[in-house]
Design a protein around this motif. Structure first.
Motif, mmCIF file in Angstrom:
data_model
loop_
_atom_site.group_PDB
_atom_site.id
_atom_site.type_symbol
_atom_site.label_atom_id
_atom_site.label_comp_id
_atom_site.label_asym_id
_atom_site.label_seq_id
_atom_site.Cartn_x
_atom_site.Cartn_y
_atom_site.Cartn_z
ATOM 1 N N LEU A 1 0.725 -0.834 0.133
ATOM 2 C CA LEU A 1 0.177 -0.138 -0.420
ATOM 3 C C LEU A 1 0.884 1.005 -0.110
ATOM 4 O O LEU A 1 0.862 2.360 -0.681
ATOM 5 N N SER A 2 2.067 1.059 0.897
ATOM 6 C CA SER A 2 2.340 2.454 0.777
ATOM 7 C C SER A 2 3.444 2.501 -0.348
ATOM 8 O O SER A 2 4.063 3.280 -0.514
ATOM 9 N N ARG A 3 3.841 1.473 -1.622
ATOM 10 C CA ARG A 3 4.498 1.977 -2.225
ATOM 11 C C ARG A 3 3.795 2.362 -3.858
ATOM 12 O O ARG A 3 4.561 2.533 -4.731
ATOM 13 N N GLU A 4 2.209 2.290 -2.983
ATOM 14 C CA GLU A 4 1.846 2.363 -4.435
ATOM 15 C C GLU A 4 1.110 3.889 -5.029
ATOM 16 O O GLU A 4 1.551 4.779 -3.751
ATOM 17 N N ALA B 1 2.157 6.342 -2.082
ATOM 18 C CA ALA B 1 3.890 6.686 -2.149
ATOM 19 C C ALA B 1 3.313 8.829 -2.436
ATOM 20 O O ALA B 1 4.634 9.067 -1.765
ATOM 21 N N ASN B 2 2.939 9.625 -2.919
ATOM 22 C CA ASN B 2 3.284 10.321 -3.078
ATOM 23 C C ASN B 2 2.950 11.469 -1.709
ATOM 24 O O ASN B 2 3.918 12.390 -1.908
ATOM 25 N N VAL B 3 1.522 11.064 -1.611
ATOM 26 C CA VAL B 3 1.355 11.623 0.284
ATOM 27 C C VAL B 3 2.485 11.145 1.063
ATOM 28 O O VAL B 3 3.611 12.123 1.811
ATOM 29 N N LEU B 4 3.202 10.822 1.061
ATOM 30 C CA LEU B 4 3.825 9.824 2.223
ATOM 31 C C LEU B 4 5.290 10.859 1.960
ATOM 32 O O LEU B 4 5.588 11.235 2.928
ATOM 33 N N ALA B 5 5.166 11.055 0.773
ATOM 34 C CA ALA B 5 6.597 11.799 0.603
ATOM 35 C C ALA B 5 6.469 13.289 0.987
ATOM 36 O O ALA B 5 7.511 13.648 1.247
ATOM 37 N N MET C 1 -7.547 -0.978 4.329
ATOM 38 C CA MET C 1 -6.315 -0.658 2.854
ATOM 39 C C MET C 1 -7.325 0.450 2.109
ATOM 40 O O MET C 1 -7.403 1.446 1.282
ATOM 41 N N VAL C 2 -8.636 -0.171 2.358
ATOM 42 C CA VAL C 2 -9.844 1.046 1.408
ATOM 43 C C VAL C 2 -9.570 2.327 2.135
ATOM 44 O O VAL C 2 -9.785 3.213 0.895
ATOM 45 N N ILE C 3 -9.791 2.153 3.070
ATOM 46 C CA ILE C 3 -10.070 4.109 3.850
ATOM 47 C C ILE C 3 -8.632 5.123 3.452
ATOM 48 O O ILE C 3 -8.678 5.284 3.259
ATOM 49 N N CYS C 4 -7.423 3.572 3.932
ATOM 50 C CA CYS C 4 -6.681 4.231 3.643
ATOM 51 C C CYS C 4 -6.614 5.475 2.108
ATOM 52 O O CYS C 4 -6.035 5.998 1.652
ATOM 53 N N ASP C 5 -6.662 4.510 1.063
ATOM 54 C CA ASP C 5 -6.539 4.376 -0.283
ATOM 55 C C ASP C 5 -7.990 5.847 -0.294
ATOM 56 O O ASP C 5 -7.483 7.062 -1.010
ATOM 57 N N ALA C 6 -8.921 5.389 -0.199
ATOM 58 C CA ALA C 6 -9.589 6.577 -0.428
ATOM 59 C C ALA C 6 -10.044 8.085 0.569
ATOM 60 O O ALA C 6 -9.858 8.597 -0.329
ATOM 61 N N VAL C 7 -8.851 7.688 1.684
ATOM 62 C CA VAL C 7 -8.946 8.888 1.873
ATOM 63 C C VAL C 7 -7.893 9.962 1.524
ATOM 64 O O VAL C 7 -7.606 10.684 1.298
ATOM 65 N N LEU C 8 -6.535 9.495 1.301
ATOM 66 C CA LEU C 8 -4.918 9.692 0.701
ATOM 67 C C LEU C 8 -4.890 9.831 -0.120
ATOM 68 O O LEU C 8 -4.551 11.599 -0.693
#
Ligand SMILES: C[S@@+](CC[C@H](N)C(=O)[O-])C[C@H]1O[C@@H](n2cnc3c(N)ncnc32)[C@H](O)[C@@H]1O
Length: 227
Positions: free
Chosen positions: A16-19, A23-27, A149-156
């Motif tokens: 998930l973190s590499r998706e 990855a863009n928002v983590l950076a 993961m669905v929540i992380c994806d949709a929120v991030l």
């Protein structure tokens, strides 16, 4: 945005973190941290669950284990934690995740997601530690990890810098720009394939007519939400 995910399977979240959009928002400073319930369990042998009182099939995640995990990770009384940040327990019968809830969560500085397993959580966890109980749909998954993961994806993907083109997020299904309706249909090359053509208006180069056509299709789809 800082998202802490409490789970028995932290290894699930590596991809998930590499998706790309994550990855863009983590950076840009957002963080996802996985916390293994087992790390903090006060019970021997890494035990986290137990048989249900009253009998019946399956195992239930113990309240003392979740208490220890939240207390150990945050260093505060877990009952107080939910007044400082959203502590979201995942459960099939919870509040259904929709665009309004995603927007609400995306505006938070920090989230805690609690992933259940087996028969789920001891009810006292939901009553005393969770600020929210959220479901991603009226069906039963084997664990809360896919739901987290669905929540992380949709929120991030709502956060600045997540998407290559910020306009993508502006006019999406259920957005304000589309009055809460589903998005209009998209087409790309070839303009004709096996006799299937593209609506003429989209090839016209007439931006106002294209805009109007898109609004109409979107409203039409809103009128029949089942597709
Ligand atoms: C097998 S399920 C437990 C189902 C529970 N016994 C019931 O009937 O409601 C195990 C865990 O998966 C997660 N889960 C399953 N389905 C879910 C859904 N639709 N939305 C969110 N979380 C879900 C929850 O964390 C739940 O505790």
């Amino acid at each position: 945005m800082k998202i802490d995910i409490f789970t028995l399977f932290p290894e699930w979240f590596g991809w998930l973190s590499r998706e790309r959009h994550v990855a863009n928002v983590l950076a840009r400073g957002s963080e996802i941290e996985c916390v293994d319930f087992r790390r903090y369990t006060p019970l021997s042998g890494g035990q986290v669950d137990d048989t249900p009182f009253g009998g019946g099939a399956g195992m239930v995640l113990r309240v003392d284990v979740i208490d220890a995990a939240l207390r150990g990770h945050y260093g505060v009384e877990p009952v107080e934690l939910r007044s400082r940040r959203r502590v979201i327990a995942l459960a099939p019968a919870g509040r259904l995740l929709d665009e309004a809830l995603v927007n609400e969560l995306a505006a938070e500085p920090a989230l805690t997601l609690l992933c259940g397993r087996y028969e789920g959580f001891d009810e006292r966890i939901l009553e005393n530690f969770a600020s929210d109980v959220v479901s991603i749909g009226r069906y039963v998954l084997s664990g809360g990890e896919p739901a987290a993961m669905v929540i992380c994806d949709a929120v991030l993907r709502k956060l600045p810098g997540a998407l290559g083109d910020e306009r993508s997020a502006g006019e999406e299904s259920f957005s304000e720009a589309l009055e809460g309706n589903p998005e209009y249909p998209h087409y790309t090359r070839p303009a004709e394939y096996r006799g299937w053509t593209v609506p003429e208006v989209l090839l016209s180069g007439h931006h106002e007519r294209i805009e109007q056509w898109r609004r109409e299709r979107s409203r039409e789809r809103g009128g029949r939400r089942d597709r």
